[in-house]
Design a protein around this motif. Structure first.
Motif, mmCIF file in Angstrom:
data_model
loop_
_atom_site.group_PDB
_atom_site.id
_atom_site.type_symbol
_atom_site.label_atom_id
_atom_site.label_comp_id
_atom_site.label_asym_id
_atom_site.label_seq_id
_atom_site.Cartn_x
_atom_site.Cartn_y
_atom_site.Cartn_z
ATOM 1 N N ARG A 39 0.783 -1.307 0.030
ATOM 2 C CA ARG A 39 0.082 0.138 0.003
ATOM 3 C C ARG A 39 0.818 1.033 -0.138
ATOM 4 N N GLU A 43 0.623 4.152 -2.743
ATOM 5 C CA GLU A 43 0.176 5.488 -2.407
ATOM 6 C C GLU A 43 1.374 6.534 -2.788
ATOM 7 N N GLY A 51 0.865 13.862 5.416
ATOM 8 C CA GLY A 51 -0.426 13.473 5.629
ATOM 9 C C GLY A 51 -0.648 11.883 5.003
ATOM 10 N N ASP A 52 0.284 11.372 4.344
ATOM 11 C CA ASP A 52 0.123 10.397 3.586
ATOM 12 C C ASP A 52 0.237 9.106 4.752
ATOM 13 N N SER A 54 -0.048 9.917 7.925
ATOM 14 C CA SER A 54 -0.799 9.889 8.916
ATOM 15 C C SER A 54 -2.280 9.284 8.445
ATOM 16 N N ARG A 55 -2.466 9.321 7.178
ATOM 17 C CA ARG A 55 -3.723 8.426 6.741
ATOM 18 C C ARG A 55 -3.521 7.042 6.985
ATOM 19 N N LEU A 56 -2.143 6.660 6.379
ATOM 20 C CA LEU A 56 -1.915 5.363 6.282
ATOM 21 C C LEU A 56 -1.793 4.577 7.811
ATOM 22 N N ALA A 58 -3.392 5.451 10.288
ATOM 23 C CA ALA A 58 -4.713 5.204 10.993
ATOM 24 C C ALA A 58 -5.311 3.796 10.065
ATOM 25 N N ALA A 59 -5.271 3.834 8.742
ATOM 26 C CA ALA A 59 -5.846 2.597 8.276
ATOM 27 C C ALA A 59 -5.235 1.293 8.440
ATOM 28 N N ASP A 61 -3.574 1.032 11.522
ATOM 29 C CA ASP A 61 -3.202 1.013 12.989
ATOM 30 C C ASP A 61 -1.849 0.763 13.376
ATOM 31 N N ALA A 66 3.126 9.277 12.773
ATOM 32 C CA ALA A 66 3.166 9.594 11.346
ATOM 33 C C ALA A 66 4.376 10.583 10.863
ATOM 34 N N TRP A 70 7.388 9.588 8.404
ATOM 35 C CA TRP A 70 7.734 10.612 7.452
ATOM 36 C C TRP A 70 9.325 10.990 7.419
#
Length: 123
Positions: A39, A43, A51-52, A54-56, A58-59, A61, A66, A70
């Motif tokens: 993923r 992505e 932000g990528d 942070s989003r990943l 959360a998706a 866990d 993040a 990064w």
């Protein structure tokens, strides 16, 4: 005087190989499962930003913050990016303008790397 070279089409810098290596190393360091690695590569293929992660995070866990992921990603991309081989049509232009030891961060993911040593010219 510092110089920044933007390689928007991947002509001068091999970002894909660097991305694959950086993501693989990052995932091994954090023992992320293969689905997370797949993923991340998907992505981050075009560009990356904090932000990528942070989003990943959360998706999937992910436990690591993040911001830490990064920064590790930026450092790994900076360390693994390489210029295209000298046989590339773009190399003479790059070498003529900047010399054979040109430093050219590739896109937003490495532009914030303060001590980037520059790419390696493959033989």
């Amino acid at each position: 005087m510092p110089l920044v070279l933007f390689d928007l089409d991947g002509t001068l810098v091999d970002r894909q190989s660097a991305l694959d290596d950086a993501v693989s190393t990052l995932c091994r360091a954090h023992a992320f499962p293969p689905d997370v690695e797949q993923r991340l590569v998907l992505e981050l293929a075009e560009r990356a930003n904090p932000g990528d992660f942070s989003r990943l995070g959360a998706a999937f866990d992910l436990k690591a913050p993040a911001t830490q992921l990064w920064q590790e990603y930026v450092d790994l991309m900076s360390a693994t990016v390489a210029c295209r081989p000298k046989s590339s049509k773009a190399w003479p232009v790059c070498a003529r303008l900047f010399g054979p030891s040109v430093s050219s961060p590739t896109g937003p993911a490495t532009s914030s790397a303060p001590n980037w040593p520059g790419p390696v010219w493959p033989d």
